[in-house]
Design an enzyme around this catalytic site. Sequence first.
Site, mmCIF file in Angstrom:
data_model
loop_
_atom_site.group_PDB
_atom_site.id
_atom_site.type_symbol
_atom_site.label_atom_id
_atom_site.label_comp_id
_atom_site.label_asym_id
_atom_site.label_seq_id
_atom_site.Cartn_x
_atom_site.Cartn_y
_atom_site.Cartn_z
ATOM 1 N N ASP A 9 0.825 -1.037 -0.064
ATOM 2 C CA ASP A 9 -0.018 0.210 0.186
ATOM 3 C C ASP A 9 0.850 1.445 -0.150
ATOM 4 O O ASP A 9 2.213 1.034 0.675
ATOM 5 C CB ASP A 9 -1.317 -0.050 1.357
ATOM 6 C CG ASP A 9 -1.474 1.334 1.712
ATOM 7 O OD1 ASP A 9 -2.423 1.472 0.583
ATOM 8 O OD2 ASP A 9 -1.948 1.521 2.686
ATOM 9 N N LEU A 10 0.068 2.138 -0.036
ATOM 10 C CA LEU A 10 1.200 3.673 -0.283
ATOM 11 C C LEU A 10 0.683 4.670 1.011
ATOM 12 O O LEU A 10 1.531 4.599 1.376
ATOM 13 C CB LEU A 10 1.295 4.339 -1.440
ATOM 14 C CG LEU A 10 2.123 5.551 -1.722
ATOM 15 C CD1 LEU A 10 3.410 5.476 -1.829
ATOM 16 C CD2 LEU A 10 1.269 6.365 -2.847
ATOM 17 N N ASP A 11 -0.537 5.183 1.254
ATOM 18 C CA ASP A 11 -0.723 6.171 1.994
ATOM 19 C C ASP A 11 -0.933 5.343 3.152
ATOM 20 O O ASP A 11 -1.694 4.719 2.987
ATOM 21 C CB ASP A 11 -2.453 6.567 1.580
ATOM 22 C CG ASP A 11 -2.168 7.205 -0.008
ATOM 23 O OD1 ASP A 11 -1.077 8.030 -0.288
ATOM 24 O OD2 ASP A 11 -3.025 7.116 -0.621
ATOM 25 N N THR A 17 1.311 10.147 3.815
ATOM 26 C CA THR A 17 0.394 10.862 3.235
ATOM 27 C C THR A 17 -1.316 10.700 3.708
ATOM 28 O O THR A 17 -1.844 11.412 3.255
ATOM 29 C CB THR A 17 0.460 10.675 1.554
ATOM 30 O OG1 THR A 17 0.443 9.557 1.729
ATOM 31 C CG2 THR A 17 1.220 11.623 1.049
ATOM 32 N N LYS A 45 -9.377 5.422 5.618
ATOM 33 C CA LYS A 45 -8.307 5.312 5.396
ATOM 34 C C LYS A 45 -8.408 4.116 3.745
ATOM 35 O O LYS A 45 -9.752 3.075 3.766
ATOM 36 C CB LYS A 45 -7.352 4.430 6.186
ATOM 37 C CG LYS A 45 -7.508 5.739 7.053
ATOM 38 C CD LYS A 45 -6.173 4.258 8.247
ATOM 39 C CE LYS A 45 -5.322 5.896 8.779
ATOM 40 N NZ LYS A 45 -4.533 5.375 9.784
ATOM 41 N N SER A 116 -2.184 0.745 -4.034
ATOM 42 C CA SER A 116 -2.539 2.004 -4.094
ATOM 43 C C SER A 116 -4.268 2.132 -3.861
ATOM 44 O O SER A 116 -4.280 2.290 -6.153
ATOM 45 C CB SER A 116 -1.620 2.720 -4.171
ATOM 46 O OG SER A 116 -2.514 3.807 -2.818
ATOM 47 N N ALA A 117 -4.733 2.891 -3.559
ATOM 48 C CA ALA A 117 -6.104 3.298 -4.200
ATOM 49 C C ALA A 117 -5.816 4.578 -4.923
ATOM 50 O O ALA A 117 -6.841 5.261 -5.222
ATOM 51 C CB ALA A 117 -6.923 2.717 -3.418
ATOM 52 N N LYS A 147 -10.745 -1.334 -2.219
ATOM 53 C CA LYS A 147 -10.803 -2.190 -1.256
ATOM 54 C C LYS A 147 -12.039 -1.790 -0.193
ATOM 55 O O LYS A 147 -12.400 -0.505 -0.205
ATOM 56 C CB LYS A 147 -9.044 -1.557 0.020
ATOM 57 C CG LYS A 147 -8.122 -1.685 -0.995
ATOM 58 C CD LYS A 147 -7.103 -1.044 -0.499
ATOM 59 C CE LYS A 147 -5.637 -0.925 -1.711
ATOM 60 N NZ LYS A 147 -4.833 -0.413 -0.710
ATOM 61 N N GLU A 171 -0.454 -3.058 4.466
ATOM 62 C CA GLU A 171 -1.261 -2.565 4.739
ATOM 63 C C GLU A 171 -1.248 -1.474 5.906
ATOM 64 O O GLU A 171 -1.244 -1.900 6.443
ATOM 65 C CB GLU A 171 -2.870 -3.427 4.492
ATOM 66 C CG GLU A 171 -3.385 -2.714 2.742
ATOM 67 C CD GLU A 171 -3.455 -1.305 2.396
ATOM 68 O OE1 GLU A 171 -3.854 -0.927 3.284
ATOM 69 O OE2 GLU A 171 -4.337 -1.331 1.306
ATOM 70 N N ASP A 172 -1.496 -0.163 6.089
ATOM 71 C CA ASP A 172 -1.985 0.466 7.205
ATOM 72 C C ASP A 172 -4.185 0.634 7.008
ATOM 73 O O ASP A 172 -4.140 0.803 8.836
ATOM 74 C CB ASP A 172 -1.672 1.922 7.168
ATOM 75 C CG ASP A 172 -2.546 2.430 5.852
ATOM 76 O OD1 ASP A 172 -3.050 2.127 4.810
ATOM 77 O OD2 ASP A 172 -2.424 4.177 6.193
HETATM 78 P P1 B16 Z 1 -7.236 9.202 -4.528
HETATM 79 P P2 B16 Z 1 -3.917 3.880 -0.662
HETATM 80 C C1 B16 Z 1 -5.588 5.348 -0.582
HETATM 81 O O1 B16 Z 1 -4.392 5.012 -0.724
HETATM 82 C C2 B16 Z 1 -5.761 6.410 0.680
HETATM 83 O O2 B16 Z 1 -5.365 5.053 1.717
HETATM 84 C C3 B16 Z 1 -7.384 6.822 0.936
HETATM 85 O O3 B16 Z 1 -6.897 7.868 2.180
HETATM 86 C C4 B16 Z 1 -8.075 7.407 -0.763
HETATM 87 O O4 B16 Z 1 -9.388 7.957 -0.381
HETATM 88 C C5 B16 Z 1 -7.592 6.838 -1.611
HETATM 89 O O5 B16 Z 1 -6.399 6.016 -1.758
HETATM 90 C C6 B16 Z 1 -7.924 7.724 -3.046
HETATM 91 O O6 B16 Z 1 -6.930 8.391 -3.333
HETATM 92 O O7 B16 Z 1 -8.446 10.840 -4.068
HETATM 93 O O8 B16 Z 1 -5.230 10.482 -3.883
HETATM 94 O O9 B16 Z 1 -6.892 9.018 -5.369
HETATM 95 O O10 B16 Z 1 -4.138 3.686 1.537
HETATM 96 O O11 B16 Z 1 -4.986 2.685 -1.056
HETATM 97 O O12 B16 Z 1 -2.375 4.136 -0.998
HETATM 98 MG MG MG Z 2 -2.536 3.199 3.309
#
Ligand code: B16
Ligand code: MG
Length: 222
Positions: A9-11, A17, A45, A116-117, A147, A171-172
């Site tokens: 996962d990224l964020d 982030t 998240k 990542s999402a 997810k 993942e977090d």
């Molecule tokens: P964006 P991850 C997710 O990233 C975030 O945890 C989540 O808070 C966010 O809404 C989602 O990406 C979409 O992000 O608005 O930048 O497209 O944790 O899956 O890396």
């Molecule tokens: Mg995350």
Amino acid sequence: MQPQAFIFDLDGVITDTAEFHYLAWKQIGEELGIPVDRELNEQLKGVSRLESLERILSASPRPLSLSDAEKEQLATRKNNHYRELIEAIRPSDILPGITELIEAIQASKLRIALGSASKNATFVLDKLGLTEAFEYIVDPGRIAFGKPHPETFLNAADVLGVPYAACIGVEDSEAGIEAINQAGMFSVGVGAPAFLHEANYLVPDTSRLKLDEILKAYLNIT
Ligand code: B16
Ligand code: MG
């Protein structure tokens, strides 16, 4: 089975982030009169931008009915604010232990993908100077079900050509751990047991992510 790949996962795992997503949603919440606290944020998240907005709207103390166009506008405003917050990200913002973990994975000849999402993921990875570390980066624009659906992780494994059971996902988020588990992969959680108790292996923060410990836990379970 021997592990063959890590899907990160990224964020909230590679860099913090997750905090910037929180601050950006909090601002939108204030405009709407909806308190976005850290507990609600745990439900956001890992969840897509529009689904995050839906979850915030559901927490409204008074009934709100917004058109799809109004929701799109709010999501865009949130993203603009988020982009301002991540503009200054630098390689020094990589979370503790992550560079060492990636180096150890590479030295062990295991594969690495990003699941990542976030539609901002490639921008963030570039800022961190980490793009080259990932053999494959899932494009969330091409994922039908975000997810906690497992599609993000299944897509990464399919493209790498690695059996699901030989993948380790990191993942977090609660949604992300559910996605990894549903994918039939080994799940590594980073965070609090209150939210991540379904993880196969859990550490409180990224500095505790050690390759040998993760592999030991993987081999004990599989
Ligand atoms: P964006 P991850 C997710 O990233 C975030 O945890 C989540 O808070 C966010 O809404 C989602 O990406 C979409 O992000 O608005 O930048 O497209 O944790 O899956 O890396
Ligand atoms: Mg995350």
